[in-house]
Design a protein around this motif. Structure first.
Motif, mmCIF file in Angstrom:
data_model
loop_
_atom_site.group_PDB
_atom_site.id
_atom_site.type_symbol
_atom_site.label_atom_id
_atom_site.label_comp_id
_atom_site.label_asym_id
_atom_site.label_seq_id
_atom_site.Cartn_x
_atom_site.Cartn_y
_atom_site.Cartn_z
ATOM 1 N N PRO A 7 -6.737 -6.812 -6.917
ATOM 2 C CA PRO A 7 -6.752 -7.182 -5.500
ATOM 3 C C PRO A 7 -7.521 -6.136 -4.693
ATOM 4 N N LYS A 8 -8.191 -6.592 -3.646
ATOM 5 C CA LYS A 8 -8.973 -5.686 -2.820
ATOM 6 C C LYS A 8 -8.053 -4.812 -1.986
ATOM 7 N N ARG A 9 -8.449 -3.554 -1.859
ATOM 8 C CA ARG A 9 -7.715 -2.624 -1.004
ATOM 9 C C ARG A 9 -8.391 -2.576 0.352
ATOM 10 N N TYR A 10 -7.627 -2.541 1.398
ATOM 11 C CA TYR A 10 -8.153 -2.447 2.744
ATOM 12 C C TYR A 10 -7.719 -1.128 3.343
ATOM 13 N N LEU A 11 -8.686 -0.372 3.837
ATOM 14 C CA LEU A 11 -8.395 0.905 4.462
ATOM 15 C C LEU A 11 -7.960 0.673 5.905
ATOM 16 N N PRO A 12 -7.027 1.484 6.403
ATOM 17 C CA PRO A 12 -6.582 1.292 7.785
ATOM 18 C C PRO A 12 -7.700 1.518 8.799
ATOM 19 N N THR A 13 -8.728 2.271 8.424
ATOM 20 C CA THR A 13 -9.836 2.542 9.342
ATOM 21 C C THR A 13 -10.954 1.520 9.223
ATOM 22 N N SER A 14 -10.797 0.517 8.396
ATOM 23 C CA SER A 14 -11.834 -0.490 8.190
ATOM 24 C C SER A 14 -12.013 -1.344 9.441
ATOM 25 N N PRO A 15 -13.274 -1.685 9.784
ATOM 26 C CA PRO A 15 -13.498 -2.548 10.951
ATOM 27 C C PRO A 15 -13.163 -4.013 10.661
ATOM 28 N N PHE A 16 -12.963 -4.346 9.394
ATOM 29 C CA PHE A 16 -12.647 -5.713 9.016
ATOM 30 C C PHE A 16 -11.137 -5.896 8.967
ATOM 31 N N LYS A 17 -10.697 -7.039 9.375
ATOM 32 C CA LYS A 17 -9.256 -7.311 9.381
ATOM 33 C C LYS A 17 -8.774 -7.609 7.966
ATOM 34 N N ALA A 18 -7.667 -7.014 7.603
ATOM 35 C CA ALA A 18 -7.042 -7.286 6.312
ATOM 36 C C ALA A 18 -6.367 -8.649 6.397
ATOM 37 N N PRO A 19 -6.336 -9.401 5.284
ATOM 38 C CA PRO A 19 -5.648 -10.694 5.337
ATOM 39 C C PRO A 19 -4.153 -10.479 5.595
ATOM 40 N N PRO A 20 -3.537 -11.381 6.337
ATOM 41 C CA PRO A 20 -2.102 -11.205 6.622
ATOM 42 C C PRO A 20 -1.290 -11.285 5.336
ATOM 43 N N THR A 21 -0.300 -10.426 5.230
ATOM 44 C CA THR A 21 0.560 -10.449 4.057
ATOM 45 C C THR A 21 1.600 -11.547 4.239
ATOM 46 N N PRO A 22 1.829 -12.335 3.184
ATOM 47 C CA PRO A 22 2.828 -13.400 3.321
ATOM 48 C C PRO A 22 4.227 -12.802 3.464
ATOM 49 N N PRO A 23 5.106 -13.476 4.192
ATOM 50 C CA PRO A 23 6.468 -12.951 4.337
ATOM 51 C C PRO A 23 7.169 -12.956 2.982
ATOM 52 N N PRO A 24 8.047 -11.984 2.741
ATOM 53 C CA PRO A 24 8.746 -11.940 1.451
ATOM 54 C C PRO A 24 9.651 -13.153 1.277
ATOM 55 N N LYS A 25 9.776 -13.593 0.047
ATOM 56 C CA LYS A 25 10.623 -14.753 -0.232
ATOM 57 C C LYS A 25 12.083 -14.364 -0.066
ATOM 58 N N GLN A 26 12.848 -15.258 0.514
ATOM 59 C CA GLN A 26 14.277 -15.044 0.738
ATOM 60 C C GLN A 26 15.058 -16.091 -0.047
#
Length: 73
Positions: A7-26
């Motif tokens: 999976p691709k890593r996204y740096l917090p300083t990246s100008p590109f938005k990271a894909p939203p993380t899905p909510p954890p399954k309950q």
């Protein structure tokens, strides 16, 4: 045999938005679930955010979070 891509890593300083993380399954007690390896089962115990205990009829398994192979029915 080839490995799936990492999976691709996204740096917090990246100008590109990271894909939203899905909510954890309950899961709750008595939920019907299906597992890719064990099949149909019923949740018999919940360790919040850590694992769930599922009765698959012939066996009971403790499935650890993030529950990638298990879905609620």
């Amino acid at each position: 045999m080839t490995k799936p891509p990492a999976p691709k890593r996204y740096l917090p300083t990246s100008p590109f938005k990271a894909p939203p993380t899905p909510p954890p399954k309950q899961f709750a007690l008595s939920d019907l679930v299906t597992h890719d390896m064990y099949g149909l089962g019923r949740v018999t115990g919940v360790e919040e955010g850590v694992a769930v205990l599922v009765d698959f009829g012939s066996t009971q398994q403790r499935i650890l979070s993030p529950y990638t192979k298990m879905t609620k029915l």
